[in-house]
Design an enzyme around this catalytic site. Structure first.
Site, PDB file in Angstrom:
ATOM      1  CG  MET A  23      31.714  46.711  50.094  1.00  0.00           C
ATOM      2  SD  MET A  23      33.059  47.077  51.161  1.00  0.00           S
ATOM      3  CE  MET A  23      34.353  47.461  50.092  1.00  0.00           C
TER       4      MET A  23
ATOM      5  CG  PHE B  50      35.013  46.887  38.690  1.00  0.00           C
ATOM      6  CD1 PHE B  50      34.190  47.918  39.115  1.00  0.00           C
ATOM      7  CD2 PHE B  50      35.469  46.904  37.384  1.00  0.00           C
ATOM      8  CE1 PHE B  50      33.824  48.951  38.271  1.00  0.00           C
ATOM      9  CE2 PHE B  50      35.119  47.938  36.520  1.00  0.00           C
ATOM     10  CZ  PHE B  50      34.292  48.958  36.960  1.00  0.00           C
ATOM     11  CD  GLU B  51      32.662  43.268  45.813  1.00  0.00           C
ATOM     12  OE1 GLU B  51      31.873  42.335  46.070  1.00  0.00           O
ATOM     13  OE2 GLU B  51      32.848  44.223  46.591  1.00  0.00           O
ATOM     14  N   GLY B  52      32.779  40.059  41.591  1.00  0.00           N
ATOM     15  CA  GLY B  52      32.123  39.070  40.742  1.00  0.00           C
ATOM     16  C   GLY B  52      32.865  38.852  39.439  1.00  0.00           C
TER      17      GLY B  52
END
Length: 489
Positions: free
Chosen positions: A1, A276-278
């Site tokens: 996001m 949670f990203e990256g």
């Protein structure tokens, strides 16, 4: 996001001014569990009903089932319950968030019906809906007609939307009280960590310098309560593009639980969204079984989520918003096996471990590279085939790394929404309204499909998620207006 120039999520319901006719269908009896029916609004050929399950017995109720018949009609859309129909006898059972009814407490669910007749032969947990003990001296008031604001018929379909609460992102700030009624779950973006590995989360409203029209904290909390009174859920979303969260230690896990709880309690929120990203999630070398993960950032996140769920109980709302890289890519790659990126498919063990407690999974079907689908063909956003295949994979399941002995089982239909950007400004992979409706037709009805055919039909798909409420408002409300109406037609 994305956070500073990017995308959104969805969930819906709307508030209408209606003439509500209140009909008490049963007398009140003391010392039992009862179910009462109210006709909130009616029109030529149908009406909207609300049923209240009340517990006046001497002990808490953990789960309920209301059975009834409609001699002159049938049930259409319904909400806040699960429903089955056996030869015209309808059974409504609690959802995961409203099954517990304390002594003296009550919960409600609703439905749309054709015809104008009231329900007959009503039973609650096998007993008469009016109660099964001695009648009280309370008399039932006669039917009255009043005009009031009531929750509209949202059926079992909703929109989930992310609200830029801590930043503006070029789309403009939207006050909580001004969030349009179509959004049924409002995700507050974002709580972010004090450092990548601390586990300590912080959340604050957008600074006045960035958002001149930001409300006070007291007004913000009042706005949350107002939305909740309308039947909506407000959650704190953790992470986002900039918020890397790695729970590498049990100390970080405990700090995560403590600080998330503090945010939920301070603002009176309904639960938590994991975005949670990256590099927040990854799989250590040799961690190859998604059903039995060993990597600390995975194990500690699962433990933290289970602790929060246990703390807040059945009413706790838990959603997740992974990217396709962390979920559907698991069909082809899992972790670093075969030289792949060690983050590939790394949400799968979290989803699997929490599937019994997960309210909603809405994968971000945007900002994605090509993903191989179960037909072993690559799908590219924002095509109809891409969205249908991505939805089919979480609904129908898939073998991890193509291993048919190691299958990620699909989630329940009511646990899945499709994540899309609200406009061309919101994220890479915006899908026009007509194409989104084709996707919904294909997945829910088996109609209007293109080359990819889903392995089943999913009429109880929960809805759509979007980044974001702000970008949708910036775009004139097209996403919420068009898709809410189509889902609940």
């Amino acid at each position: 996001m994305a956070r500073r120039v990017l995308f959104a999520r969805v969930a819906a319901l709307a508030t209408l001014l209606l003439g509500a006719t209140f009909l008490a269908v049963v007398p009140a009896y003391a010392g039992s569990v009862t179910a009462t029916f109210v006709k909130q609004s009616s029109w030529d050929g149908g009406y909207t009903a609300q049923v209240t399950v009340r517990n006046d017995s001497g002990s808490a109720v953990n789960g309920w089932k209301v059975e009834l018949e409609l001699p002159q009609g049938s049930v259409g859309a319904y909400w806040d319950a699960l429903q089955t129909n056996q030869n015209g006898r309808y059974a409504f059972t609690n959802r995961e968030y409203n099954g517990a009814v304390p002594v003296g407490g009550s919960v409600t669910f609703g439905f749309n019906a054709t015809g104008n007749g009231s329900p007959a032969n009503c039973r609650i947990n096998g007993n008469p809906c009016e109660g099964s003990t001695t009648p009280t001296t309370t008399t039932t008031p006669p039917p009255t007609t009043t005009t009031s604001v009531v929750q509209p018929p949202a059926g079992d379909k909703l929109l989930v939307g992310y609200l830029h609460a801590s930043f503006a992102n070029g789309s403009g700030y939207v006050r909580m009280k001004d969030v349009p009624n179509e959004w049924g779950i409002i995700q507050l973006a974002f709580a972010e960590p004090t450092s990548v590995t601390s586990g300590e989360l912080r959340f604050s409203l957008c600074p006045v310098a960035e958002c001149p029209n930001v409300e006070s904290e007291a007004e913000f909390i009042a706005g949350i309560k107002q939305k909740q009174a309308q039947g909506k859920k407000v959650l704190i979303s953790i992470g986002g593009q900039n918020g890397q969260v790695q729970l590498t230690t049990t100390a970080a896990r405990d700090a995560f639980v403590r600080s998330v709880s503090a945010i939920i309690d301070k603002y009176g929120l309904n639960g938590l969204d994991i975005d949670f990203e990256g590099h927040s999630l990854y799989l250590d070398s040799g961690d190859t079984d998604f059903k039995n993960p060993k990597t600390p950032v995975i194990v500690n996140l699962i433990s933290a989520l289970k602790t929060l769920k246990a703390k807040y109980g059945s009413a706790f709302t838990l959603t997740m918003a992974p990217e396709t890289f962390f979920v559907q890519l698991g069909y082809q790659h899992y972790g670093g096996q075969g030289g792949a990126d060690n983050r590939a498919g790394s949400y799968l063990p979290v989803i699997h471990a929490m599937r019994g407690d997960l309210t909603l999974l809405h994968v971000q079907q945007y900002n994605s590279g090509p993903i191989m689908a179960p037909d072993n063909q690559y799908k590219q956003m924002p095509s109809v085939d891409f969205h249908v295949a991505m939805g089919d994979m979480v609904l129908g399941g898939f073998p991890v790394r193509g291993d048919t002995s190691n299958v990620f089982q699909g989630l329940r239909q009511d646990q899945v929404a499709l994540g899309l950007p609200a406009s061309v400004n919101a994220g890479n992979g915006h899908t026009p309204v007509a194409a989104v409706h084709k996707v919904l037709d294909c997945l829910m009805k088996g109609q209007n499909c293109e080359s990819y055919k889903p392995r089943g039909t999913y009429p109880n798909l929960r809805g759509l998620m979007s980044w974001s409420i702000n970008w949708d408002r910036f775009n004139g409300g097209e996403f919420s207006r068009e898709h809410y109406a189509y889902l609940n037609r």
